[in-house]
Design a protein around this motif. Structure first.
Motif, PDB file in Angstrom:
ATOM      1  N   ASN A  38       0.810  -1.230   0.000  1.00 52.40           N
ATOM      2  CA  ASN A  38       0.000   0.000   0.000  1.00 52.40           C
ATOM      3  C   ASN A  38       0.837   1.271   0.000  1.00 52.40           C
ATOM      4  O   ASN A  38       0.456   2.287   0.597  1.00 52.40           O
ATOM      5  N   GLN A  97       1.652   5.861   0.711  1.00 46.95           N
ATOM      6  CA  GLN A  97       0.600   6.021   1.707  1.00 46.95           C
ATOM      7  C   GLN A  97      -0.148   7.330   1.493  1.00 46.95           C
ATOM      8  O   GLN A  97       0.268   8.203   0.718  1.00 46.95           O
ATOM      9  N   LYS A  98      -1.262   7.467   2.200  1.00 49.04           N
ATOM     10  CA  LYS A  98      -2.091   8.660   2.059  1.00 49.04           C
ATOM     11  C   LYS A  98      -1.465   9.842   2.801  1.00 49.04           C
ATOM     12  O   LYS A  98      -0.791   9.678   3.797  1.00 49.04           O
ATOM     13  N   THR A 122      -2.152  12.761   5.185  1.00 49.89           N
ATOM     14  CA  THR A 122      -3.173  13.112   6.174  1.00 49.89           C
ATOM     15  C   THR A 122      -2.608  14.157   7.134  1.00 49.89           C
ATOM     16  O   THR A 122      -1.425  14.129   7.475  1.00 49.89           O
ATOM     17  N   THR A 144      -3.418  11.796  12.487  1.00 48.16           N
ATOM     18  CA  THR A 144      -3.536  10.334  12.547  1.00 48.16           C
ATOM     19  C   THR A 144      -4.986   9.967  12.818  1.00 48.16           C
ATOM     20  O   THR A 144      -5.617  10.500  13.741  1.00 48.16           O
ATOM     21  N   GLY A 165      -8.520   4.750   9.030  1.00 47.99           N
ATOM     22  CA  GLY A 165      -8.759   4.764   7.600  1.00 47.99           C
ATOM     23  C   GLY A 165     -10.047   4.080   7.211  1.00 47.99           C
ATOM     24  O   GLY A 165     -10.750   3.479   8.037  1.00 47.99           O
ATOM     25  N   ASP A 187      -4.365   5.314   9.554  1.00 49.45           N
ATOM     26  CA  ASP A 187      -3.650   6.181   8.611  1.00 49.45           C
ATOM     27  C   ASP A 187      -2.835   7.176   9.432  1.00 49.45           C
ATOM     28  O   ASP A 187      -3.389   8.057  10.094  1.00 49.45           O
TER      29      ASP A 187
END
Length: 579
Positions: free
Chosen positions: A232, A235-236, A238, A241, A244, A250
Motif C-alpha cells: 500500500n 501512503q495517504k 493526512t 492520525t 482509515g 492512517d
C-alpha cells in the motif's frame, strides 16, 4: 536486550517517569522496585516469532501490549470507537510515519522544554544522578514556536554526541531516511525516481517512481500477481492520525512522508533496525505471527552421509545459512510472556471416555484440589494461575510430617500447620474407601514448596481407572502465569458451563461431584469442620442454565447478546466465537 526493554517499559521514556516503591521485608532489608508506565508486569504480554528470508536475513514479528495505558495516553480518549475518520492523535507519541523533524521529535518526546523535564524528573538511587545543567544554556536548545526545546535528559546521558536537538535530528534523519528533505525543491529523494536507494532504514523504495512499484511489490502475500504495491505504498497524505476507510490506522504524513514505513524513534535510537509498527485492535495479528507455521515444514539437511543425495537435494527445502545454524543448535524461534496455560473441560458424566484415554482433564483436577491457602474460594482459571498440577512422575522429596515443616516453608507457601491438619481431617471424612481415604502425604519440591497428592478415579469401559497427581503453589514472585479455557463440551450447555466456571468456585465434596457442587442452589456452610451428612442436604439445579439464572449471572434472554459482546470485547476470530 530489546525484549527486556519492552518488558520493563524502559524504552519509551517519553510516556512518563518511573515510579519507585521502597519496602522493607521482615528481616529489615530494603527493597527498591522501579516500575515504568509501559511495563508488561501486571496484565500485559509479549509474543514474537523469528523468521528467515531467502537472503539470510533474520527478522521477527512481535505483538506487545503494556499492562496499563500510561498517563500520556490514558488522559486522552484512547478507548473511543474505530469508525472511519476517527482522529487518533495519541498514537503520534508511539508511532510515526514521517521523516524526523523537530515537530516529530516533540510528538515523540525526544525533545521538550526545560520546565517539562524538570517537572517530570525522577532520580532514583539505583539509576544514579542525571545532570540537568545543560538545560540552563539555550545554546543547547532549538527555538520552535517561540519555545526553547532541549534533548531528553536520558538521551544526553546515554549519547554524549547527541546533546543538542540539531545533532539528534540529523542523526535520526540519517537512520530513517538516509538524507534530509531538499530545502531548494522541498522534496525528498524517496518520492522521485532514483537509480538506487540513498540509504535509510525506513524508506520503501520505488525506483521508477512512487506509482511504479517494484516487481517484488506486485505479488501479494498469496503469490498472486497484482498491478499495485501490496504494501500500500505510497501512503495517504493526512493532517492527523486517524482511522482509515479499511479499518487500519492512517498515520499523519506530509507529501514527502508517503514512502516512510511506520516506526518509533526511541526504538530507532537505541536499536537501529528496520521497523514496521502498527497499532492494532483485533486478534488476527496473532495468526500473522505464526504464518510460516502454515507454509509447510522446513528441513535442515546435513550432507555428511546422505542416504540418497539426489532425493535429499530434491526434497530438501532451501534454507538460509542463519536459519540452518539456528535449527541445528535447536534454539527457540518463538517466545510468549506471560505463559498461558490452556484448560480443557471434560464432563465425565457423558460417558464418552474409554480405557484408551489417558489422564484427567483440567476441570477434574480442579474439583479435586487441596483445600488450603484459600483455594476453596478460587474459580477454575484462578486456581491454575496460582497452582501447578503435575503427574506423579515429578521428582519430589520423601514424605514429610506436618510437625517437621519449618516456619519459613509454611510462610512461603502461605499455609499454617492448623490449616494442614484441618485439611487432613476433611479428607478422612469425605473421600470414599476406593479413593484411599488415608492418602494424605506431604512432600517438598526443591526443599521449598509443599506438595500435595490426590488420587483421581474414573470408570472407563467398566474398569476402574486411577491416576496420582501432585499439587503445589506457584512461586509468589515467579514468572507471570495465566490460565484460559480452551475447549468445553460441544452442545448448548457449553456457554452456561463457562459462565459458572468463571464465577463460581466448586469442588468434590463426599459423594457430590464438582459438577453438582457447581450447580448448587445456595452457598452452603463450610462443610470442612461439620458432620459429613450436612453436605448431602444441598439442593442441586437440574442444568447449568438453571444454575446461571438462579444466581442472576444474566437476565433470561440476554445470553445471545452477552455471548456476542464477549466475543467483541475479546477480539475473537469467527471460528473461536462459534466454539
Amino acid at each position: 536486550a530489546f525484549i527486556a526493554r519492552l518488558r520493563s517499559g524502559t524504552i519509551f521514556r517519553n510516556l512518563g517517569r518511573p515510579i519507585e516503591t521502597v519496602t522493607f521485608d521482615e528481616e529489615g532489608y530494603k527493597k527498591i522496585e522501579i516500575k515504568f508506565p509501559m511495563t508488561t508486569q501486571g496484565g500485559g504480554y509479549i509474543i514474537y516469532s523469528i523468521e528467515y528470508q531467502g537472503r539470510t536475513l533474520v527478522h521477527f514479528h512481535l505483538v506487545y501490549r503494556p499492562a496499563e495505558l500510561p498517563p500520556a495516553i490514558a488522559d486522552s480518549d484512547a478507548s473511543q470507537g474505530a469508525e472511519p475518520d476517527t482522529p487518533l492523535p495519541w498514537i503520534d507519541c508511539l508511532v510515526s510515519g514521517r521523516i524526523p523533524s523537530y515537530d516529530v521529535l516533540i510528538d515523540q518526546g525526544l525533545i521538550g522544554t526545560a520546565e517539562e523535564f524538570l517537572a517530570s524528573s525522577f532520580v532514583s538511587a539505583s539509576q544514579g544522578m542525571v545532570n540537568f545543567a545543560y538545560l540552563r544554556d539555550n545554546e543547547n536548545s532549538v527555538l520552535v514556536n517561540d519555545k526553547h526545546y532541549f534533548v531528553h535528559p536520558d538521551i544526553v546521558q546515554d549519547f554524549n554526541t547527541l546533546s543538542t536537538p540539531k545533532a539528534l535530528c540529523e542523526f535520526l534523519v540519517n537512520l530513517v531516511a538516509g538524507e534530509a528533505i531538499n530545502t531548494e525543491t522541498n522534496t525528498h529523494w524517496s518520492v522521485l525516481p532514483h537509480a538506487k536507494p540513498k540509504g535509510g532504514l525506513q524508506i520503501h523504495s520505488h525506483k521508477k517512481g512512487i506509482d511504479v512499484p517494484e516487481k517484488i511489490c506486485c505479488v501479494d502475500k498469496n503469490g498472486a500477481p497484482r498491478t499495485s504495491c501490496y504494501r500500500n505504498f505510497p501512503q495517504k497524505i493526512t493532517d492527523v492520525t486517524k482511522v482509515g476507510d479499511n479499518g487500519y490506522v492512517d498515520y499523519k504524513r506530509g507529501p514527502n512522508d508517503i514512502m516512510v514505513v511506520p516506526h518509533n524513534l526511541w526504538i530507532m535510537l537505541y536499536f537501529p533496525m528496520h521497523q514496521c509498527l502498527y497499532v492494532v485492535s483485533t486478534s488476527f495479528h496473532f495468526g500473522y505471527l505464526f504464518k510460516y507455521k502454515f507454509k509447510g515444514s522446513k528441513t535442515t539437511a546435513s550432507l555428511s552421509s546422505p542416504e540418497d543425495e539426489i532425493a535429499t537435494f530434491i526434497n530438501t527445502k532451501e534454507t538460509a545459512s542463519t536459519e540452518a545454524f539456528w535449527r541445528l543448535n535447536q534454539w527457540q524461534n518463538y517466545y510468549q510472556e506471560p505463559i498461558v496455560e490452556t484448560l480443557t473441560v471434560h464432563d465425565n458424566r457423558l460417558g464418552s471416555r474409554t480405557s484408551k484415554d489417558y489422564g484427567f482433564s483440567s476441570l477434574e483436577k480442579y474439583f479435586a484440589r487441596p483445600i488450603v491457602a484459600g483455594s476453596e474460594h478460587l474459580t477454575f482459571q484462578q486456581f491454575f494461575e496460582r497452582w501447578t498440577v503435575v503427574p506423579e512422575r515429578t521428582v519430589v522429596s520423601a514424605p514429610v510430617n506436618i510437625n517437621t515443616l519449618s516456619s519459613a516453608v509454611l510462610q512461603q507457601n502461605r499455609m499454617t500447620k492448623s490449616e494442614l491438619r484441618a485439611y487432613e481431617s476433611m479428607l478422612h471424612r469425605e473421600l470414599p474407601t476406593h479413593c484411599n481415604r488415608a492418602l494424605f502425604r506431604l512432600f517438598l519440591l526443591n526443599d521449598k514448596r509443599i506438595v500435595f497428592t490426590r488420587r483421581l478415579h474414573d470408570t472407563r469401559d467398566g474398569v476402574l481407572y486411577t491416576a496420582l497427581y501432585h499439587y503445589y503453589i506457584n512461586k509468589p514472585k515467579g514468572d507471570p502465569h495465566l490460565a484460559r479455557i480452551k475447549t468445553v463440551p460441544i452442545g448448548c450447555v457449553s456457554w452456561y458451563l463457562r459462565i459458572l466456571l468463571a464465577n463460581i468456585p466448586a469442588r468434590n465434596i463426599g459423594s457430590m461431584n464438582g459438577h453438582q457442587h457447581l450447580c448448587r442452589q445456595s452457598e452452603e456452610d463450610d462443610p470442612r469442620y461439620g458432620p459429613p451428612q450436612q453436605t448431602l442436604r444441598i439442593a442441586i439445579h437440574d442444568s447449568y442454565e438453571q444454575a446461571c439464572l438462579a444466581r442472576q449471572l444474566f437476565s433470561r434472554g440476554d445470553e445471545p447478546k452477552l455471548a456476542i459482546q464477549e466475543a467483541v470485547d475479546s477480539h475473537e476470530t469467527p471460528s473461536a466465537i462459534r466454539s
